[in-house]
Design a protein around this motif. Structure first.
Motif, PDB file in Angstrom:
ATOM      1  N   THR A 160       0.851  -1.194   0.000  1.00  0.00           N
ATOM      2  CA  THR A 160       0.000   0.000   0.000  1.00  0.00           C
ATOM      3  C   THR A 160       0.883   1.240   0.000  1.00  0.00           C
ATOM      4  O   THR A 160       1.715   1.422   0.894  1.00  0.00           O
ATOM      5  CB  THR A 160      -0.904   0.022   1.245  1.00  0.00           C
ATOM      6  N   VAL A 161       0.718   2.049  -1.019  1.00  0.00           N
ATOM      7  CA  VAL A 161       1.437   3.324  -1.109  1.00  0.00           C
ATOM      8  C   VAL A 161       0.395   4.412  -1.353  1.00  0.00           C
ATOM      9  O   VAL A 161      -0.381   4.332  -2.307  1.00  0.00           O
ATOM     10  CB  VAL A 161       2.471   3.320  -2.253  1.00  0.00           C
ATOM     11  N   GLU A 162       0.411   5.410  -0.497  1.00  0.00           N
ATOM     12  CA  GLU A 162      -0.653   6.409  -0.570  1.00  0.00           C
ATOM     13  C   GLU A 162      -0.091   7.816  -0.452  1.00  0.00           C
ATOM     14  O   GLU A 162       0.760   8.091   0.402  1.00  0.00           O
ATOM     15  CB  GLU A 162      -1.650   6.161   0.567  1.00  0.00           C
ATOM     16  N   LYS A 163      -0.560   8.689  -1.323  1.00  0.00           N
ATOM     17  CA  LYS A 163      -0.228  10.110  -1.206  1.00  0.00           C
ATOM     18  C   LYS A 163      -1.135  10.718  -0.147  1.00  0.00           C
ATOM     19  O   LYS A 163      -2.326  10.955  -0.379  1.00  0.00           O
ATOM     20  CB  LYS A 163      -0.433  10.821  -2.543  1.00  0.00           C
ATOM     21  N   ARG A 164      -0.564  10.962   1.021  1.00  0.00           N
ATOM     22  CA  ARG A 164      -1.380  11.481   2.132  1.00  0.00           C
ATOM     23  C   ARG A 164      -1.591  12.995   2.036  1.00  0.00           C
ATOM     24  O   ARG A 164      -2.459  13.547   2.696  1.00  0.00           O
ATOM     25  CB  ARG A 164      -0.723  11.113   3.458  1.00  0.00           C
ATOM     26  N   ALA A 165      -0.754  13.651   1.242  1.00  0.00           N
ATOM     27  CA  ALA A 165      -0.890  15.108   1.061  1.00  0.00           C
ATOM     28  C   ALA A 165      -1.256  15.394  -0.400  1.00  0.00           C
ATOM     29  O   ALA A 165      -0.810  14.694  -1.319  1.00  0.00           O
ATOM     30  CB  ALA A 165       0.413  15.803   1.419  1.00  0.00           C
ATOM     31  N   ALA A 166      -2.077  16.410  -0.604  1.00  0.00           N
ATOM     32  CA  ALA A 166      -2.464  16.772  -1.968  1.00  0.00           C
ATOM     33  C   ALA A 166      -1.263  17.267  -2.760  1.00  0.00           C
ATOM     34  O   ALA A 166      -1.153  17.032  -3.968  1.00  0.00           O
ATOM     35  CB  ALA A 166      -3.549  17.850  -1.925  1.00  0.00           C
ATOM     36  N   ALA A 167      -0.347  17.933  -2.082  1.00  0.00           N
ATOM     37  CA  ALA A 167       0.866  18.446  -2.723  1.00  0.00           C
ATOM     38  C   ALA A 167       1.919  18.685  -1.652  1.00  0.00           C
ATOM     39  O   ALA A 167       1.601  18.839  -0.466  1.00  0.00           O
ATOM     40  CB  ALA A 167       0.563  19.748  -3.472  1.00  0.00           C
ATOM     41  N   LEU A 168       3.175  18.713  -2.074  1.00  0.00           N
ATOM     42  CA  LEU A 168       4.258  19.000  -1.139  1.00  0.00           C
ATOM     43  C   LEU A 168       4.352  20.508  -0.911  1.00  0.00           C
ATOM     44  O   LEU A 168       4.206  21.299  -1.842  1.00  0.00           O
ATOM     45  CB  LEU A 168       5.585  18.468  -1.665  1.00  0.00           C
ATOM     46  N   THR A 169       4.626  20.881   0.317  1.00  0.00           N
ATOM     47  CA  THR A 169       4.798  22.284   0.687  1.00  0.00           C
ATOM     48  C   THR A 169       6.096  22.402   1.485  1.00  0.00           C
ATOM     49  O   THR A 169       6.713  21.390   1.837  1.00  0.00           O
ATOM     50  CB  THR A 169       3.624  22.761   1.564  1.00  0.00           C
ATOM     51  N   PRO A 170       6.534  23.611   1.788  1.00  0.00           N
ATOM     52  CA  PRO A 170       7.736  23.769   2.623  1.00  0.00           C
ATOM     53  C   PRO A 170       7.644  23.074   3.977  1.00  0.00           C
ATOM     54  O   PRO A 170       8.665  22.816   4.611  1.00  0.00           O
ATOM     55  CB  PRO A 170       7.849  25.292   2.786  1.00  0.00           C
ATOM     56  N   ASP A 171       6.427  22.754   4.429  1.00  0.00           N
ATOM     57  CA  ASP A 171       6.263  22.063   5.700  1.00  0.00           C
ATOM     58  C   ASP A 171       6.336  20.540   5.571  1.00  0.00           C
ATOM     59  O   ASP A 171       6.301  19.833   6.584  1.00  0.00           O
ATOM     60  CB  ASP A 171       4.918  22.430   6.340  1.00  0.00           C
ATOM     61  N   SER A 172       6.426  20.035   4.345  1.00  0.00           N
ATOM     62  CA  SER A 172       6.432  18.584   4.121  1.00  0.00           C
ATOM     63  C   SER A 172       7.737  17.959   4.607  1.00  0.00           C
ATOM     64  O   SER A 172       8.803  18.588   4.557  1.00  0.00           O
ATOM     65  CB  SER A 172       6.250  18.276   2.632  1.00  0.00           C
ATOM     66  N   ARG A 173       7.636  16.718   5.058  1.00  0.00           N
ATOM     67  CA  ARG A 173       8.821  15.947   5.445  1.00  0.00           C
ATOM     68  C   ARG A 173       9.267  15.125   4.247  1.00  0.00           C
ATOM     69  O   ARG A 173       8.516  14.278   3.739  1.00  0.00           O
ATOM     70  CB  ARG A 173       8.503  15.025   6.628  1.00  0.00           C
ATOM     71  N   ILE A 174      10.462  15.398   3.774  1.00  0.00           N
ATOM     72  CA  ILE A 174      10.976  14.745   2.564  1.00  0.00           C
ATOM     73  C   ILE A 174      12.288  14.050   2.886  1.00  0.00           C
ATOM     74  O   ILE A 174      13.161  14.618   3.555  1.00  0.00           O
ATOM     75  CB  ILE A 174      11.193  15.777   1.440  1.00  0.00           C
ATOM     76  N   ALA A 175      12.440  12.824   2.386  1.00  0.00           N
ATOM     77  CA  ALA A 175      13.697  12.076   2.514  1.00  0.00           C
ATOM     78  C   ALA A 175      14.377  12.047   1.150  1.00  0.00           C
ATOM     79  O   ALA A 175      13.723  11.831   0.127  1.00  0.00           O
ATOM     80  CB  ALA A 175      13.427  10.655   2.993  1.00  0.00           C
ATOM     81  N   ILE A 176      15.670  12.273   1.152  1.00  0.00           N
ATOM     82  CA  ILE A 176      16.430  12.205  -0.089  1.00  0.00           C
ATOM     83  C   ILE A 176      17.609  11.262   0.128  1.00  0.00           C
ATOM     84  O   ILE A 176      18.139  11.150   1.237  1.00  0.00           O
ATOM     85  CB  ILE A 176      16.916  13.597  -0.551  1.00  0.00           C
TER      86      ILE A 176
END
Length: 449
Positions: A160-176
């Motif tokens: 299960t992979v789900e986009k929990r946010a409609a879009a990424l914003t500066p407040d989003s938690r991102i892993a690179i």
């Protein structure tokens, strides 16, 4: 933590733990006990393996590459001594994005010998994707099956992979994530720099032993360790801001990624870890090993060499479509388990408890958290590190003392007699004739009496 890094339990790359853990879980059933023989190949264990086990299973990654040839040869030597079935779960060849196998030409004899040894002991060999399949078929092998990587089947047919946010914003938690070559030569450092400036909650997740030692010991004493563009380097701003992690266990790695909104980068298993956590991910492919796996599993991906200069993770997130990945997962899982069946191996999802006992054992253990940058100078952080170093010094001192005693005994036993003095050599040279002459003279005297 210190001991794990000292012994290199991740075999230089923590991505190895994702697919090896998955293989262990998948193969453990009520009728099957799975025993790991460790990361390193020891040819001398062949006799014991033949006596004690029913099958030898080898989960591999990009093993067909020049830098792995010596290890591949050693593995071939072990396999050639085995009389039990040998099953390879998803081996891959590594070359460029153009799938040109020219760089693999010098090691063809080693690949042929390995694959022949495996196929002499199994029904087929499992490969990671289309490129490796064609590569082996061009070498004349026919019993080749594309099965992907066991890591994607950690939870069986469930994904299960789900986009929990409609879009990424500066407040989003991102892993690179990214390999040293992608950062140094592929331009990924520019992507990291721009993303770091735009997203305050960005976290870089490294995978190499070099990365881990940089975080824990600030060790930069290696060519890879001196790449300052890597966020794991102490001079990088993300290091100073505590926005870097390296995991030495899949459990904590996957658990932590559940809290992120998106993951992207050039590390295939770094992004598979995110997908297993249910977190959307996009792979930036820099070579054939990542490209063929993304194509097979239909993971959202882009070629690193064709990435726009101003790429933004918000755009990658918006474009990422997981429909094909999720829709085709069950069919790919059934193909994988059919391969296991064909080669005489049961799996926990068909023949067991779907890994429940395995997961329960893992959850009963206490795993160390992800390694963080060493920015602190508090007593607790210093005590742990210096305490371990002191124990190493004590242990090494005892071992050195023992070795000195053994060396002294061996030297004494093997030492030749000390060289004779000039006086002794002279006595040896003239002593016998002189004694003979004296004896003769004594006899003559006795005769005259």
């Amino acid at each position: 933590m210190e001991e794990a890094l000292h012994r290199d339990v991740i075999a230089t790359n923590s991505g190895n733990l994702i697919f090896s853990d998955a293989a262990h879980k998948i193969l453990e059933t009520p009728n099957t006990e799975v025993v790991s023989n460790g990361i390193r190949t020891v040819v001398s264990t062949a006799g014991r393996i033949n006596e004690e086990y029913d099958a030898f299973v080898v989960p591999l990654a990009n093993a067909f590459r020049p830098s792995f040839e010596s290890s591949l040869k050693r593995l071939t030597k072990l396999i050639s001594k085995l009389r039990i079935p040998v099953v390879v779960l998803g081996v891959g060849a590594q070359t460029g994005l153009d799938y040109n196998p020219a760089r693999l030409k010098p090691m063809e004899p080693s690949v042929r010998e390995f694959v022949s040894a495996v196929l002499d002991r199994s029904a087929s060999i499992g490969v990671r994707g289309e490129f490796t399949e064609q590569y082996l078929k061009d070498l004349g092998f026919r019993d080749v099956e594309v099965i992907g990587c066991p890591s994607m089947f950690l939870y069986g047919q469930e994904l299960t992979v789900e986009k929990r946010a409609a879009a990424l914003t500066p407040d989003s938690r991102i892993a690179i994530n990214g390999s040293h070559s992608a950062v140094r030569d592929g331009g990924l450092h520019r992507v990291i720099t721009r993303t770091h400036a735009r997203y305050p909650h960005l976290c870089y997740i490294g995978q190499n032993l070099t990365d881990a030692r940089q975080l824990y010991w600030r060790d930069v004493d290696s060519p890879a360790g001196r790449i300052t563009e890597m966020p794991t380097h102490p001079d990088h701003p993300m290091y100073r801001e505590d926005k870097v992690r390296v995991y030495i266990d899949p459990v904590t790695w996957i658990d932590d990624l559940r809290a992120f909104d998106f993951s992207f980068g050039s590390r295939i298993h770094g992004n598979i870890a995110a997908l297993l956590a249910g977190t959307p991910a996009t792979v930036l492919c820099g070579d054939s090993r990542t490209l063929e796996l993304c194509r097979y599993f239909e993971i959202p991906h882009h070629r690193l060499d064709r990435l726009p200069e101003d790429v933004d993770p918000a755009r990658l997130y918006e474009e990422a479509d997981f429909t094909a990945l999720l829709k085709g997962h069950r069919e790919r899982f059934e193909r994988f388990t059919a391969f296991l069946d064909k080669n005489g191996l049961e799996n926990t999802f068909t023949h067991g408890d779907s890994g429940a006992a395995f997961e329960a054992r893992l959850r009963s253990l206490s795993f160390p958290p992800g390694i963080r940058p060493w920015n602190d100078a508090d007593v607790a952080s210093l005590t742990s590190r210096f305490g371990w170093l002191q124990s190493q010094i004590t242990g090494l001192s005892r071992e050195n003392a023992r070795l000195r005693r053994e060396l002294a005994r061996a030297t004494k036993a093997a030492a030749p007699a000390p060289p004779a003095s000039v006086y002794r050599r002279a006595r040896r040279a003239v002593g016998r004739p002189l004694r003979r002459a004296l004896h003769l003279r004594s006899g003559l005297r006795s005769g005259r009496k």
